[in-house]
Design a protein around this motif. Structure first.
Motif, PDB file in Angstrom:
ATOM      1  N   ALA B   4       0.832  -1.296   0.111  1.00  0.00           N
ATOM      2  CA  ALA B   4       0.142  -0.016   0.161  1.00  0.00           C
ATOM      3  C   ALA B   4       0.826   1.360  -0.216  1.00  0.00           C
ATOM      4  O   ALA B   4       1.708   1.423   0.840  1.00  0.00           O
ATOM      5  CB  ALA B   4      -0.768  -0.039   1.243  1.00  0.00           C
ATOM      6  N   GLN B   5       0.533   2.025  -0.868  1.00  0.00           N
ATOM      7  CA  GLN B   5       1.358   3.360  -0.989  1.00  0.00           C
ATOM      8  C   GLN B   5       0.451   4.403  -0.214  1.00  0.00           C
ATOM      9  O   GLN B   5      -0.736   4.247   0.118  1.00  0.00           O
ATOM     10  CB  GLN B   5       1.341   3.616  -2.332  1.00  0.00           C
ATOM     11  N   PRO B   6       1.042   5.504   0.067  1.00  0.00           N
ATOM     12  CA  PRO B   6       0.094   6.646   0.678  1.00  0.00           C
ATOM     13  C   PRO B   6      -0.973   6.760  -0.380  1.00  0.00           C
ATOM     14  O   PRO B   6      -0.821   7.060  -1.414  1.00  0.00           O
ATOM     15  CB  PRO B   6       1.235   7.763   0.673  1.00  0.00           C
TER      16      PRO B   6
ATOM     17  N   ARG C  19      10.084   5.578   7.860  1.00  0.00           N
ATOM     18  CA  ARG C  19       8.926   6.574   7.523  1.00  0.00           C
ATOM     19  C   ARG C  19       7.914   6.661   9.040  1.00  0.00           C
ATOM     20  O   ARG C  19       7.103   7.529   9.013  1.00  0.00           O
ATOM     21  CB  ARG C  19       8.157   5.829   6.566  1.00  0.00           C
ATOM     22  N   GLY C  45      -2.070  -5.593   1.014  1.00  0.00           N
ATOM     23  CA  GLY C  45      -1.510  -4.546   2.024  1.00  0.00           C
ATOM     24  C   GLY C  45      -2.478  -4.484   3.509  1.00  0.00           C
ATOM     25  O   GLY C  45      -2.281  -3.477   3.925  1.00  0.00           O
ATOM     26  N   PRO C 277      -6.265   1.449  -0.409  1.00  0.00           N
ATOM     27  CA  PRO C 277      -6.180   1.374   0.976  1.00  0.00           C
ATOM     28  C   PRO C 277      -5.309   2.324   1.692  1.00  0.00           C
ATOM     29  O   PRO C 277      -4.277   2.811   0.946  1.00  0.00           O
ATOM     30  CB  PRO C 277      -5.588  -0.132   1.199  1.00  0.00           C
ATOM     31  N   PRO C 278      -5.488   2.730   3.040  1.00  0.00           N
ATOM     32  CA  PRO C 278      -4.817   3.727   3.452  1.00  0.00           C
ATOM     33  C   PRO C 278      -3.407   3.435   3.813  1.00  0.00           C
ATOM     34  O   PRO C 278      -3.100   2.135   3.949  1.00  0.00           O
ATOM     35  CB  PRO C 278      -5.345   3.937   4.898  1.00  0.00           C
ATOM     36  N   ASP C 279      -2.319   4.191   3.971  1.00  0.00           N
ATOM     37  CA  ASP C 279      -1.180   4.022   4.651  1.00  0.00           C
ATOM     38  C   ASP C 279      -1.151   3.700   6.031  1.00  0.00           C
ATOM     39  O   ASP C 279      -1.923   4.391   6.806  1.00  0.00           O
ATOM     40  CB  ASP C 279      -0.339   5.438   4.202  1.00  0.00           C
TER      41      ASP C 279
END
Ligand SMILES: Nc1ncnc2c1ncn2[C@@H]1O[C@H](COP(=O)(O)OP(=O)(O)O)[C@@H](O)[C@H]1O
Ligand SMILES: Nc1ncnc2c1ncn2[C@@H]1O[C@H](COP(=O)(O)OP(=O)(O)O)[C@@H](O)[C@H]1O
Ligand code: SF4
Ligand code: SF4
Ligand SMILES: [Mg+2]
Ligand SMILES: [Mg+2]
Lengths: 338, 304, 359
Positions: B4-6, C19, C45, C277-279
């Protein structure tokens, strides 16, 4: 939709067939094995009608991508003819071929590999416009922005690089590039296979909307039969370099004539537990044989549940002939039998 | 596939604050983050400055001329009689000779790559892009070339054309292009199969544009790296030639020749060997660090 | 009541990256009964693989199980020492992955690899081990098992490799088999064979299975119960028939309607879930699904819903629930997203965008 009527009418509308593939072969010689070759496409005959979506399915390695590259003239044929809008593209080269390509674009499978990582998105979409000298610089930029808007991306993203986008967004960029020069025919080679389910649905919807809006003809290649059935009007099934059956999208499901089609369809699970409990897949033996040395006679006979071997199936190659419903062809000596 | 990316593609707004960084900028960030590479770059810039400025320094009287022989100061040690790095067997100032030597050594390194680059690029691109018979022909040619031991090849050429600057540059370049041509061909072959090249072809891009706009920029990373790594090896080859006595002829100083000259008196006057040898060593290291740094920086898979 | 085999309680697994902290698994509760087949679904993810790896205590660096309990037959896996965890991985659970090639050693014969997986934990004589290997390969329907056992992995096709992996997984008769996207890399005909095999094994050996997949149809085919995950959380859980017939969470509903069915003629647009989908370093406040949910209400944006009972054995994490959504809203959710204005502008008359080929 009335929008379709306003769409540009570029060529002679009288011919309902936009693309004809006539007995096309593509063999890739294997270096160092004198004479041996991968018979990736081994005698394919097909028609695609203007405005329809033809689905092409089959297990991986059966020659779908190779056929797509032959049709878009990215690969030369070994033999056979491909006729697009009345012109034989298998004979074209150089500038004439490039001119022809304008009407015929391709959307690729891998959204990560199909965009040049060193070019901005604006340059990528503008490239076909530059190549064909369409409009002034200013007009091209405007068109790029409209294209981005059309596929649901921010028109101000032209200065970004592909790696800044997600898979689904990149696929949209690929679609925008394909649409840039108003093609009439688009080949989608597994254009949604690499995407996550929800993203896949976005792209499928987009492709459908675009087809309706711009009156496009699609060759839609995928190994997912459910997606193909959803998007296509007609379906062609390939096995080991040959088309074994073609029919309307509902006929092929309701009355499959070729045992391979039947097995392929029965092996796809359905998102419904009640149907699943009753479903009895026809399990094929083993996996697809090598395309270097395909089986004799009907090349499906090594896996066919109803093959007569020894007998006609391993001795004589069946031809693609009308069977079952109207507009349905199958290549099987015992078409329709179970 | 990507994790998943931002969320770039948000529901309500498409404008998302994702920092906008170009590939080269990104590479520059990565390069800057590599301390050794930055150090190497600083050393190289310093060397280039020295090479350019040394005649001026002589003119201003800050250093002595590299050819001035001070008979009264033969083979003095470092720091003696005003010679910071000592003098050689003819009483010439080692520091001054080192500074002037860098002119030859650096230009061998850099100019040779300047000759190699167009040859290697042209042959590699042609072989890789057109493939088939052209490729076969060019590659057999390079294979034969490659089979020849480099040093013998250079020695032969230099003895035929005499040990002048041009023939030495030319000889080193002639052994160097093969590696680059092969690399470029390999790159082109790999990139040619990429879908974005097919995409560009089906968008109607003519061959020249494919090569210049798509193939070349994407092959550039490894090419730059090879060229950078080629610089120290050319410097080294020139040193070997001087050591064998067929390099640039005295009295023009080069580092290799200084090692060779000083070698005979290595016990009596070690400084006249040690300093040029160290100069070669540090320069090689500096270029290698820069090469390594570039390789990592130009690889988009490397994350900062 | 069936006997519980595995019980995961409030599991949190996080990755400590430069991050920030990735909350890959964020308070997951689930259980598997003895002999049961459980499906875990969700987009990529959303934490499916990391949940499975956490159960095996195989979370890769820089990840850590930060809290929660994983009770296997009442013993907490999180608290096990090294020897206990080896024993647990060897004897009680086995995991198979999407790409069998990455978990097979390319230079060792298939038979030896299965044998190694076996003798590492149990004391067998060599002959006994050999015959057991053949038995296992036969069980997973590798034809002419005796010969194929001497092959190297590259001589096996994708489907055969996956069978070999399953044979290896079964070598110690585990009570739980975790399969992470086992058929994603395979063709449909081969996928059908593997699914058939897994069904038979479950029936014959009573092995409980946890099938991780994004393919809803596979779940319908193989599983008795489903857990739907989103952004590291369970958003819906229940028996497979109920989930497919009346999904209550909008995410489940969308997932089910985002894939076409091969057995039905096209009648409807697919439901696409907008955005991504969210980070997981910075998930949205309130309901994690709210930026993408077509039925969002104000409350969703500030307050996260709990996992509430919505039917017999069915729970969902939503303030609204699908049964309260009106037909009109559903119709809106399926609408076209194409920009008609842009399309009109692009339909320039052919002459306008004329021009010549080449440059
Ligand atoms: N450039 C090539 N050289 C040699 N063989 C190839 C090449 N491209 C494809 N093939 C072979 O041709 C067959 C068909 O491949 P492909 O058309 O990609 O199948 P599909 O798209 O249906 O999976 C495969 O056996 C493949 O290995
Ligand atoms: N090694 C890792 N380092 C950092 N983050 C990771 C790592 N592995 C997985 N993640 C994160 O954990 C989340 C869940 O991943 P995963 O369980 O693999 O998803 P799924 O299996 O559902 O596709 C993802 O958002 C991913 O970014
Ligand atoms: S021709 Fe024979 S082998 Fe081929 S598909 Fe028909 S029945 Fe099967
Ligand atoms: S809580 Fe609100 S945002 Fe979340 S799924 Fe339910 S309706 Fe959608
Ligand atoms: Mg393909
Ligand atoms: Mg996963």
């Amino acid at each position: 939709m009335q929008a379709a009527e306003k769409a540009p009418v570029t060529a002679v509308v009288s011919d309902p067939v936009i693309l004809r593939v006539e007995d096309v072969y593509k063999h890739f010689p294997i270096a160092g094995f004198g004479g041996l070759a991968v018979r990736a496409v081994d005698g394919v005959t097909l028609e695609i009608r203007r405005g329809e979506a033809l689905g092409l399915v089959g297990e991986s390695g059966c020659g779908k991508s190779t056929l797509a590259r032959l049709i878009t003239a990215l690969l030369p044929v070994t033999s056979g003819k491909i006729i697009f809008e009345g012109q034989e593209i298998t004979k074209m080269r150089g500038a004439r071929l490039r001119r022809m390509r304008r009407k015929m674009q391709m959307i690729f499978q891998d959204p990560f590999a199909s965009l040049d990582p060193r070019m901005t998105v604006g340059d990528i979409i503008q490239e076909p416009l530059d190549n064909y000298g369409i409009g002034s610089g200013r007009e091209r930029q405007r068109r790029v922005q409209e294209l981005l808007r059309l596929v649901g991306l921010n028109p101000n993203f032209t200065n970004r690089y592909p790696h800044e986008f997600s898979g689904g967004q990149r696929q949209r960029i690929g679609i925008a590039r394909a649409l840039a020069v108003n093609p009439s025919f688009i080949v989608c080679d597994e254009a949604v296979s690499a995407l996550d389910v929800s993203i896949q649905a976005q792209i499928i919807n987009l492709l459908q909307d675009l087809q309706r809006e711009f009156n496009l003809t699609y060759l839609f290649i995928a190994h997912d039969l459910a997606v193909v059935r959803h998007l296509s009007d007609r379906i062609a099934v390939m096995y080991l370099g040959k088309v074994v059956e073609t029919a309307g999208r509902n006929d092929i499901y309701d009355h499959p004539q070729h045992p391979y089609t039947r097995a392929l369809l029965s092996s796809i699970p359905v998102p419904d537990p009640e149907v699943e409990r009753a479903r009895a897949p026809i399990l094929l033996k083993g996996e697809i044989p090598s395309a270097v040395n395909p089986p004799s006679g009907c090349r499906f006979h090594t896996r066919c549940p109803i093959a007569r071997v020894p007998g006609i199936c391993s001795e004589q190659e069946p031809l693609l002939e009308p069977h079952g419903q109207r507009d349905q062809l199958a290549a099987c000596h015992f078409a329709g039998e179970k | 596939m990507a994790l998943a990316q931002p969320a770039l593609e948000q529901a309500v707004d498409w404008e998302v604050a994702e920092q906008q960084i170009g590939l080269w900028q990104d590479a520059w960030h990565r390069f800057r983050g590599n301390r050794l590479a930055v150090l190497g770059a600083v050393v190289i810039v310093f060397l280039i400055l020295v090479a350019f400025l040394s005649p001026l320094l002589v003119h201003l009287g800050i250093i002595v001329s590299p050819t001035t022989q001070q008979v009264e100061n033969i083979e003095v040690g470092p720091g003696q009689a005003g010679h910071l790095f000592g003098t050689d067997e003819l009483g010439r100032d080692t520091l001054s000779r080192l500074m002037f030597g860098s002119r030859i050594s650096l230009s061998v390194g850099i100019l040779v790559q300047g000759i190699i680059l167009p040859i290697g690029l042209a042959i590699g691109l042609a072989a890789g892009y057109f493939g088939g018979r052209i490729d076969n022909l060019l590659m057999r040619f390079t294979d034969i070339w490659y089979a020849f031991p480099d040093l013998i090849f250079v020695l032969v050429l230099v003895s035929v054309f005499g040990p002048n600057l041009l023939s030495i540059f030319g000889a080193i370049a002639l052994v160097g292009w093969v590696g680059l041509a092969r690399l470029v061909r390999g790159q082109v072959l790999a990139i040619k199969e990429k879908e974005y090249i097919e995409a560009a072809r089906s968008s109607g891009s003519p061959p020249l544009k494919l090569i210049l706009k798509h193939l070349l920029p994407n092959a550039l990373g490894p090419i730059i790296v090879t060229v950078v790594f080629g610089i120290p090896s050319a410097i080294f080859l020139e040193a070997v030639l001087s050591f064998l006595g067929v390099g640039i002829q005295p009295p023009t100083p080069t580092w290799g020749q200084m090692v060779f000259d000083g070698y005979e008196a290595i016990y009596a006057n070690p400084s006249s060997v040690v300093f040029p040898a160290l100069s070669i060593g540090f320069t090689l290291l500096a270029f290698s660090f820069v090469g390594d740094g570039l390789r990592d920086a130009l690889d988009p898979r490397m994350k900062r | 009541m069936a006997q519980t085999l595995l019980q995961v309680e409030d599991l949190h697994t996080q990755f400590f990256t430069s991050r920030g902290v990735v909350r890959a698994v964020d308070g997951v509760n689930l259980h598997i009964d003895v002999g049961e087949t459980l499906g875990i679904v969700g987009e990529s993810g959303c934490g499916k693989t990391i949940t499975a790896l956490s159960i095996l205590r195989l979370v890769p660096d820089p990840g850590k199980i930060t809290s929660g309990r994983i009770l296997f037959r009442g013993n907490d896996v999180v608290k096990m020492d090294d020897e206990e965890i080896r024993d647990f991985r060897g004897n009680d659970v086995a995991m198979i992955f999407q790409d069998p090639m990455t978990s097979l050693n390319p230079v060792t014969r298939i038979g030896s690899q299965i044998e190694e997986a076996m003798t590492a934990h149990k004391r067998f004589t060599p002959e006994l081990a050999k015959s057991r290997v053949i038995e296992l390969l036969t069980r997973v329907r590798v034809p002419s098992a005796e010969q194929r056992a001497r092959d190297y992995p590259h001589q096996f096709s994708g489907g055969m490799r996956q069978r070999a992996m399953i044979a290896m997984g079964l070598s110690n008769e585990p009570s739980l088999l975790i399969a992470d996207e086992p058929t994603t890399a395979l063709d449909v005909t081969v996928q059908a064979q593997i699914i058939q095999l897994m069904k038979q094994l479950n029936r014959e050996l009573g092995t409980a299975m946890m099938l991780i997949t994004h393919n809803m149809a596979l779940v319908a085919s193989l599983c008795q119960r489903v857990v739907v995950m989103y952004a590291g959380r369970v958003v819906e859980e229940g028996p497979v028939e109920q989930i497919f017939k009346s999904p209550q969470h909008p995410y489940t509903w969308s997932l089910l309607r985002s894939v076409p069915r091969v057995d039905e003629a096209r009648k409807d647009r697919l439901v696409s879930i907008k955005g991504l989908p969210p980070d997981l370093t910075n998930a949205p406040p309130g309901c994690k699904f709210h930026p993408r949910c077509p039925f969002v209400v104000d409350r969703c944006k500030v307050e996260e819903p709990p996992l509430g009972e919505v039917g017999p054995d069915q729970v969902a994490r939503c303030w609204v629930l699908m049964r309260n959504v009106s037909e009109a809203d559903i119709a809106t959710a399926k609408q076209s997203s194409i920009s008609v204005a842009a399309a009109e502008k692009l339909k320039a008359p052919a002459a306008d965008i004329g021009g010549k080929a080449g440059s």
